[in-house]
Write a protein that holds these residues in place. Structure first.
Motif: not given
Length: 570
Positions: A79-90, A411-419, A423-426
């Motif tokens: 998955r290239r676009t993560l839209r919510n916390m559930s998708e981030v955890r997965h 983990l938000f830092h890691l997301l900035e440097y992974l592929d 698209a989340i509501d900060v």
């Protein structure tokens, strides 16, 4: 008597909460100061597949730990676009990219392997003596006098055992490497070895480390600092003139651009104060501030492509003589609901978000820490310092209610440097975390050696979980991987830094104690002292340490032996 090379102490450097502060080497006590020892040549090891030491089995402590979760099915598209916390955890639970935290110890991000599959700690020191399934430490470590945290990390990256360990786990993916301290040499090593250093460029971090640069960037976006003027002053008269012209009075605080705030912040109210610190101030531009009665508050944040995520606010433990020999030295943090409340919390969070957005224009992204100063007389909120890195407060940030409701801040830092794309509501995340912060109570103490002299440690406090027994004594309950399973104030986790066979001296980091609840008395803004419970915890841990006094006498010990190092203002 001289110390055999095989038993000489080596620098234990961990994360410093303040800027890329250089930590001085912890040197062996000798009759005279020796020149820096060069690293012994590493043995040429035969190429072979790495195997775990006998008897070490990665037994999960929680059934939900990502470290033991299966990878994503090979046929499933990433998955290239993560839209919510559930998708981030997965995403992190099925992560197949090897991610490494490199450092003297894993303290700063310990426990993150619960959330991120394929997350490993590469450390110089092993507090678990090989029993932690996600910590790797080289077995062959020739004596080296390290001068900084950068030196330790660069040594680890070059080490043949470390390189073999990483190569055996590449899975066809480029390894991702994070750390607290690094420099241009680190970047060159990673480029040569084919590792991705998932941090902002060293040159940018050095630029932003300047207290003068931080002040100017804050001014640009309406983030105020304590009333100040920046100038080059070469005499007491010039300092007085610059301060009066700026309406600062004569009770002043002077800071140099770089350095540990505990060592490069000078309180000057009279000419004799100037004379004491003149050599450190003259010849360079400094920040001259009005002296205010303030309370410092620490907060970590991550600048993402969707905005700045702000972590919980924490107070600091500073200068307690039971913990540190350094007056004003940072020695821990507390997180509790009353650190900042109401409008003060809103103001501070807005300050951090605006500063984060401004850092983005400089090309920065990822993790950073901010020291916020609250004027106790006026309730004004000021920018103190920016530390563009992981900090010593990260250990608490990763166990908050917000972290368990969503994910740990890092983990938000890691997301900035992974592929992936976010698209989340900060704003929604920040609002929820502020509400959840009202239920969290965590504290940590950095326990340093406070007595003079040098000793060879014979016994030390083991790493693991401790608890108060029926008689009120603090006893070692069991081995533990981290502090995430602590339930109440009767429990604590101790991470050993120095242990049997190492040396201790004035200022040496013995270890870190993490617990639920507060460790300081008083309300925010009032003079704070350690609680009775905190003193009992400190005394109980120190009671585990015994040692053999070493010669020569203290005046023959290298001058930097007692310099503030290790976790420092971690």
């Amino acid at each position: 008597m001289s110390t055999p090379p095989s038993r000489r102490p080596v620098a234990r450097t961990t994360a410093k909460k303040a800027a890329a502060k250089r930590t001085t080497a912890k040197k062996a006590p000798t009759r005279r100061t020796s020149k820096k020892a060069a690293a012994a040549p590493e043995p040429v090891l035969p190429e072979q597949e790495y195997t775990e030491p006998a008897g070490i089995e990665p037994v999960p402590t929680l059934g939900t730990d990502a470290a033991f979760a299966p990878a994503a099915p090979p046929a499933a598209p990433r998955r290239r676009t993560l839209r919510n916390m559930s998708e981030v955890r997965h995403f992190f639970r099925t992560n197949d990219v090897p991610i490494y935290f490199v450092g003297a110890t894993p303290f700063n991000l310990l426990g993150l392997d619960r959330w991120v599959r394929n997350f490993t700690y590469l450390t110089y020191y092993d507090a678990w003596d090989g029993a932690h399934p996600r910590v790797f430490t080289p077995r062959h470590k020739p004596y080296v006098e390290f001068e900084s945290g950068e030196d330790i990390n660069n040594w680890l990256l070059r080490n043949a055992e470390v390189r073999a360990f990483i190569a055996a786990r590449s899975n066809g993916e480029r390894p991702k490497v994070a750390m607290v301290f690094f420099d241009e040499e680190t970047e060159r090593i990673c480029e040569e070895l084919g590792y991705d250093l998932i941090l902002p460029p060293a040159s940018l971090r050095t630029h932003l480390d300047s207290k003068l640069v931080t002040t100017r960037l804050g001014n640009e976006v309406g983030v105020p600092s304590v009333p100040n003027v920046m100038a080059t002053v070469d005499s007491w008269d010039e300092l007085v003139t610059a301060a009066k012209d700026a309406g600062l009075g004569t009770d002043l605080v002077v800071q140099t651009a770089y350095g540990d705030s505990g060592k490069t912040t000078f309180f000057i109210a009279a000419e004799e104060d100037w004379d004491k610190h003149a050599d450190d101030i003259t010849g360079e531009e400094v920040k001259v501030m009005k002296r205010i009665d303030n309370r410092p508050v620490a907060v970590e944040a991550v600048l993402t492509s969707c905005g700045t995520v702000v972590g919980p606010f924490m107070s600091e433990l500073t200068g307690h003589p039971q913990l540190t020999p350094y007056r004003g030295g940072w020695c821990g943090n507390e997180m509790f609901p009353e650190v900042l409340t109401g409008d003060l919390r809103v103001k501070a969070a807005d300050l951090v978000r605006r500063l984060g957005d401004r850092l983005g224009k400089e090309g920065y992204r990822g993790f950073f820490e901010v020291d916020v100063l609250v004027d106790v007389d006026t309730d004004e909120v000021y920018l103190g310092e920016l530390n563009p890195r992981i900090s010593g407060a990260s250990s608490i940030t990763n166990v908050t209610a917000g972290a368990y409701a969503d994910v740990p801040l890092f983990l938000f830092h890691l997301l900035e440097y992974l592929d992936v794309e976010l698209a989340i509501d900060v704003d929604e995340i920040n609002e929820r975390w502020q509400e959840l912060a009202a239920v969290d109570l965590w504290s940590q103490m950095i326990i340093k050696e406070t007595s003079p002299g040098v000793e060879l440690i014979r016994t030390g406090a083991p790493t693991g979980q401790y608890a108060l027994d029926l008689s009120g004594a603090l006893v070692f309950r069991r081995a533990a991987l981290d502090w995430h399973q602590l339930q109440n104030e009767s429990e604590a986790f101790f991470l050993r830094i120095y242990g049997p066979g190492d040396y201790r001296w004035k200022g040496a980091d013995l270890g870190v104690l993490v617990t639920k609840g507060r460790l300081q008395t008083g309300r925010p803004g009032e003079p704070a002292d350690l609680t009775i419970r905190a003193r009992h915890l400190i005394d109980s841990i120190r009671a585990h340490y015994t040692g053999t006094p070493m010669m020569p006498p203290p005046d023959a010990v290298p001058a930097d032996l007692g310099a503030e190092g290790g976790f420092g203002a971690v």
